[in-house]
Structures are given as C-alpha cells and as structure tokens.
Design an enzyme around this catalytic site. Structure first.
Site, PDB file in Angstrom:
ATOM      1  N   ASP A 202       0.830  -1.193   0.000  1.00  0.00           N
ATOM      2  CA  ASP A 202       0.000   0.000   0.000  1.00  0.00           C
ATOM      3  C   ASP A 202       0.873   1.256   0.000  1.00  0.00           C
ATOM      4  O   ASP A 202       1.854   1.335   0.756  1.00  0.00           O
ATOM      5  CB  ASP A 202      -0.869  -0.038   1.276  1.00  0.00           C
ATOM      6  CG  ASP A 202      -1.944   1.022   1.288  1.00  0.00           C
ATOM      7  OD1 ASP A 202      -2.815   0.976   0.411  1.00  0.00           O
ATOM      8  OD2 ASP A 202      -1.917   1.897   2.179  1.00  0.00           O
ATOM      9  N   GLU A 263       1.770  -0.702  -5.040  1.00  0.00           N
ATOM     10  CA  GLU A 263       0.808   0.343  -5.365  1.00  0.00           C
ATOM     11  C   GLU A 263       1.581   1.656  -5.326  1.00  0.00           C
ATOM     12  O   GLU A 263       1.876   2.184  -4.262  1.00  0.00           O
ATOM     13  CB  GLU A 263      -0.339   0.414  -4.335  1.00  0.00           C
ATOM     14  CG  GLU A 263      -1.397   1.426  -4.770  1.00  0.00           C
ATOM     15  CD  GLU A 263      -2.033   2.250  -3.649  1.00  0.00           C
ATOM     16  OE1 GLU A 263      -3.101   2.817  -3.867  1.00  0.00           O
ATOM     17  OE2 GLU A 263      -1.442   2.364  -2.557  1.00  0.00           O
TER      18      GLU A 263
HETATM   19  C1  NOJ Z   1      -4.444   2.911  -0.905  1.00  0.00           C
HETATM   20  C2  NOJ Z   1      -5.600   2.004  -0.647  1.00  0.00           C
HETATM   21  O1  NOJ Z   1      -5.891   1.303  -1.821  1.00  0.00           O
HETATM   22  C3  NOJ Z   1      -6.720   2.892  -0.176  1.00  0.00           C
HETATM   23  O2  NOJ Z   1      -7.939   2.185  -0.122  1.00  0.00           O
HETATM   24  C4  NOJ Z   1      -6.340   3.474   1.156  1.00  0.00           C
HETATM   25  O3  NOJ Z   1      -7.341   4.386   1.563  1.00  0.00           O
HETATM   26  C5  NOJ Z   1      -5.014   4.221   1.068  1.00  0.00           C
HETATM   27  N1  NOJ Z   1      -4.020   3.508   0.337  1.00  0.00           N
HETATM   28  C6  NOJ Z   1      -4.462   4.497   2.440  1.00  0.00           C
HETATM   29  O4  NOJ Z   1      -4.007   3.320   3.030  1.00  0.00           O
END
Ligand code: NOJ
Length: 539
Positions: A202, A263
């Site tokens: 993440d 990500e």
């Molecule tokens: C990316 C995640 O996909 C999202 O859902 C989340 O709110 C943020 N990162 C913060 O962790």
C-alpha cells in the site's frame, strides 16, 4: 523457475475486497470463511491468484487500511486459524494468495501510537512516527494536505502535531527509524512463514519523507501522486528503493515464487519502472492504463510507454481497469466524455450503462491480450457499475467527512457482490442479513447465478478470456507488434498467430485476414467489427 519465467509475469490476479465478497456469518460484512466458500467460483473463473485487501485488526476507519496489529486477523473477518485454513484451501484450489501490507501508516489504535501518545516529545516512542512542533502562531508544521481532504497534521494534547497523509486515524510511520524497518521485515517473515505467496504494498511511493519536511508551496500536485517535473517531498522519493531491496532479499530467501506488487502512483512510466528493477519489487500496478480515457491514440501511447519502460528493466507489465479506490470502469466508460477525467472523479454527466458495458467488454479483450499480467477487481467480471446513489447516511469512506461533504468517496465501487436470487442480499450473506452497504435492486439481472445461465454474459466472456489466456501460447508475457489499421482502430499481433483488434471508431471495420475468430466481445456485423467491439483472431 528463473526471473524470466516466474508465475507472476503473466498472472491473472483477482482482487478480493474482503468486506464485500461474501459474508458467512450474517453480520453484513464479508469475511474469510466467505472467501473460502467462493474458492470454487474463483478457480472456475480461471484466475491464478487472489489479492485480499487488509485482514488485520483495525478500527476500520479506512476499510482496514488502518492497521492496529500486523500479526493478527480482525474478528470481523475471522481468526489466525481461519487465515491459515484459507491459505491452504486457496492452494488446494490452485490459487495463490497475496495479502495487503500497509507500511506507510498504522492505525491510531496500534500499540506504537498509543505508546507515542503517552510518551513525551522527543522520546523514542514518538520517533516511530512523525511528530513535530507547530508554528508559534499555532499552525501545523507545514502546508501538506491529507489525501482525504484537510491538513495532513493533527495536534495532540501536549501541543505537538503528527503527520497523516491519509485520515487522522492513520499516523504516518517514520521510515528513517531502524526499529520501524526491522519490525516490517519481521512482519514479512511472519506471513511468508504462514504460506502467503506475496504482498501488495500500500502507498509504496510514500514511505520516505524529505528531511526537514519542507513546505510544498506551489508544488501541490495531484493528491496521491507527484507532479511530472518536480521532486516532491513525500511522493516517490528515491530513498524508498533501498527499503524494497531489503524486502526482495527476504522474499528470495523463501524462493522465487514469493512476490511483491507495488501500489505506486507516480508521474511517469520510467518512474514506475524503478520500483520493479531486478533487485526490487516484482510488479507494480500500471495506473496509467486505468487512468486512460477510451481513446485509441491515448491507449496506444500508454501501452507503448508502459511496455517500453518496464521491459527496459526486465519487468513484465500489468494491466488494471478498476479497484476499490476508483469509479467502476463500466460507469467511467459510460460517460459522454471519458477524456480528461480522473478515475476517481465522481461526476461527469449522465451515464449510459449500455455503452459502458459494451466498452468494458471490448476493453477486457484489449487488455487481456496485452503482454504481461492482468487484474480483475471483484464484480467487474459481472459488469457491475458504480453505485452513485448510496444514501448519505450509509457512506463510510473518510473522504466524505474530510472533504466537508463535497466528495462522496469510494463506497460506490465497494458495494457487496450479488451472487444469486432476486432481492438483496443476493446471496452475499444469509437470507435476511443486511449488507454493510445496500445493493441496488437493479443488480438482480447481474447476479452470478443469472449470468451463468446466459452464454452472452459478462461473466462468461471473462471465463472464456481467462481460459484462453491459459491455453493460447501467444497470450501472457512476451512482445507485441502493431499492425496497420484504420483511424480509431487498435490492432496488434502476438506470436504465435494471434491478432487482437479493437474498434473505437464510430464505423464498422473490416477484419484482417484470419483463420478463425477466437473470441469477440460482441457479434460481428456482416463480417465487420462494430464500434466499441474487440476481437481475438487466429491467423
Ligand atoms: C491505498 C488504498 O488502496 C486505499 O484504499 C487506502 O485508503 C489508502 N491507500 C491508504 O491506506
């Protein structure tokens, strides 16, 4: 398996948004036993792996992306034993399992943050996070903004402030602190030891903040990504890569099949490629494709630049159209103009769902014929649309409150799946249970059971495309060569012997010479490819 043949180079990965796949106990929220009960469906769909959104104990202020303990399971979802059972059962079904790791921030309920609050400014406990004094005039330490809206700083009782790039309940960790680094290395081992096949990381582009935490000033960019031309004080800092090199050493110690997916919202494909250099992460979501409008020239340019940058570092491309953070692509593609609007943009004129679904079918064949790996966000195989009319009283995304009720947020793409029947909960949970977000009545024609009966359904198109990705030697990792085609038509060849053609022009287009039609997103018209249709041809 060597680096050129790893399973992850052309895997089809299904994203399970845990709260919304299947609810086994009737509390309205999806859970691990629910996922386990759907493994036969996922195997038959034809995907290779599952990515599960966070399953850890959490106050759920951000759907579980606010983690209170990285080594346990939230009781809402199950137990550690249930997680072990799911990992084993997934493997028995031939599915690998990737879990979500949230290293940028913890929950305020994490033991570390509780210790930090109880400790004094300057203490070791506070140094695991980013606590700072404010300005003498009582203002926050700098002008950084939270992705969800408002200042990225919150003040604690003794007057210090802590940084949270997301919700105030998600304090950012200090990755300059060696204790933080060691703890996460141990967390990786904890789950690798339990058999998980990998981690989706993440906010992989956000861990390192520039020393001194300078004001952004005019460098304010998109909320989740850096601007194209300037260095940014917290997105995509070069120093983050050292962390991933150390993580890769850990995954390699478990063998070449354990992987990481980043990500990382970055400004350019060459910046993304830096995350997937041979000694770093294995793959990264290619958000440029997801962000691209339904425009042939733009799509071709994104495909070329993605392949070029990623292949330059020996990494496979990945292709993704939807996830739990963006407006579902059936809805995006159904808007009068798909140009110039980000995938998180909630507005954009009236939506024609028939057009959106037709384009989504074509996009599927286009995307699944590209070299590399692909993602499927739960429900896209059913052609689900964004639920744009959820009552305000049920909205849970922190964006809604933090934006002062100007952005409704991401709940509309997170509505629980419809499995069977003619009324909510559509088999998501036991009859009579109430899903955590209400499902629209109109989804009765989109349930899994309804689509299984219809040979022309979106579900059956996904099944056919996924089966062919396994069977056809031209699909998956490899090269692509563009073929000449009329304006507005994308046409490329994969070796051996497969041509993919997608017609985004307003007029039907003749097919190139071929032996047979392998799969088409819509019926051909007089042997021609209609508008917003794609086809795979054997040549
Ligand atoms: C990316 C995640 O996909 C999202 O859902 C989340 O709110 C943020 N990162 C913060 O962790």
């Amino acid at each position: 398996m060597g680096p050129d043949t790893g399973w992850w180079r052309d895997a089809a990965i299904y994203q399970v948004y845990l709260r919304s796949l299947a609810d086994s106990d009737g509390d309205g929220v999806g859970d691990l036993a629910g996922v386990r009960s759907r493994l036969p469906y996922l195997r038959d769909l034809g995907v290779d792996a599952l990515w599960l959104t966070p399953w850890y104990p959490s106050p759920m202020a951000d759907g579980g992306y606010d983690v209170a303990d990285y080594r346990d399971i939230d009781p809402l979802f199950g137990t550690l034993a249930e997680a072990g059972a799911l990992i084993r059962a997934a493997h028995e079904h031939g599915l690998r399992l990737i879990i979500d790791l949230v290293p940028n921030h913890t929950s305020v309920r994490h033991r570390w943050f509780q210790e930090a609050l109880a400790a004094a400014p300057g203490s070791r406990a506070r140094d695991r996070y980013l606590f700072r004094d404010g300005s003498p005039r009582g203002l926050p330490p700098n002008d950084w903004q939270s992705v969800f809206g408002g200042s990225a700083w919150t003040r604690v009782q003794d007057g210090q402030w802590y940084l949270h790039l997301f919700d105030p309940s998600q304090p950012d960790l200090n990755w300059e602190n060696p204790e933080v680094r060691t703890a996460f290395e141990d967390i990786l081992r904890f789950w690798f030891d339990r058999g998980v096949d990998g981690f989706r990381i993440d906010v992989a582009h956000g861990l390192i903040k520039q020393a001194g935490l300078p004001h952004l000033g005019s460098r304010q960019a998109g909320l989740i990504e850096p601007p194209a031309r300037h260095r940014h004080p917290y997105w995509d800092r070069d120093e983050v890569h050292e962390i991933y090199r150390s993580w890769r050493r850990i995954s390699e110690s478990y063998g070449p099949d354990r992987i990481f997916v980043a990500e990382a919202w970055v400004a350019r494909p060459d910046r993304l490629a830096r995350y997937v250099r041979p000694d770093e992460l294995h793959t990264a979501f290619n958000f440029d494709f997801l962000r691209c409008s339904w425009d042939p020239a733009a799509l071709r340019s994104v495909i070329d630049s993605s392949l070029q940058s990623l292949h330059a570092v020996g990494a496979p491309a990945t292709w993704v159209l939807s996830n739990h953070d963006v407006v579902r692509h059936v809805t995006r593609y159904g808007r009068p103009t798909t140009r110039g609007r980000g995938p998180q943009h909630e507005h954009g004129g009236p939506v024609d769902l028939a057009v959106g679904r037709r384009r989504a079918r074509a996009a599927l064949l286009l995307m699944y014929a590209l070299p590399g790996g692909v993602y499927c966000y739960q429900g896209e195989e059913l052609g689900l649309d964004e639920v744009t009319d959820l009552p305000e009283s049920v909205l849970q995304d922190p964006t809604w409150e933090r934006s002062g009720h100007t952005r409704r947020g991401r709940d509309g793409c997170r509505v629980p799946l419809p499995w069977r029947g003619t009324r909510p909960p559509f088999g998501f949970g036991p009859d009579g249970s109430t899903p955590w977000l209400p499902q629209p009545e109109r989804w009765r024609s989109l349930t899994v059971a309804a689509q299984e009966r219809d040979p022309g359904s979106m579900l059956n198109l996904y099944r056919a495309a996924l089966r062919l990705r396994h069977e056809h030697p031209a699909l998956g990792d490899g090269e692509l060569s563009w073929l000449d085609s009329p304006p507005g038509v994308l046409c490329f060849r994969r070796e051996p012997g497969l041509v993919c053609m997608a017609n985004l022009s307003p007029v039907p287009c003749p097919l190139p010479s071929h032996e047979q039609v392998v799969l088409a997103s819509e019926p051909l018209e007089d042997g021609k490819l209609p508008t917003d249709t794609a086809v795979w041809l054997q040549t």
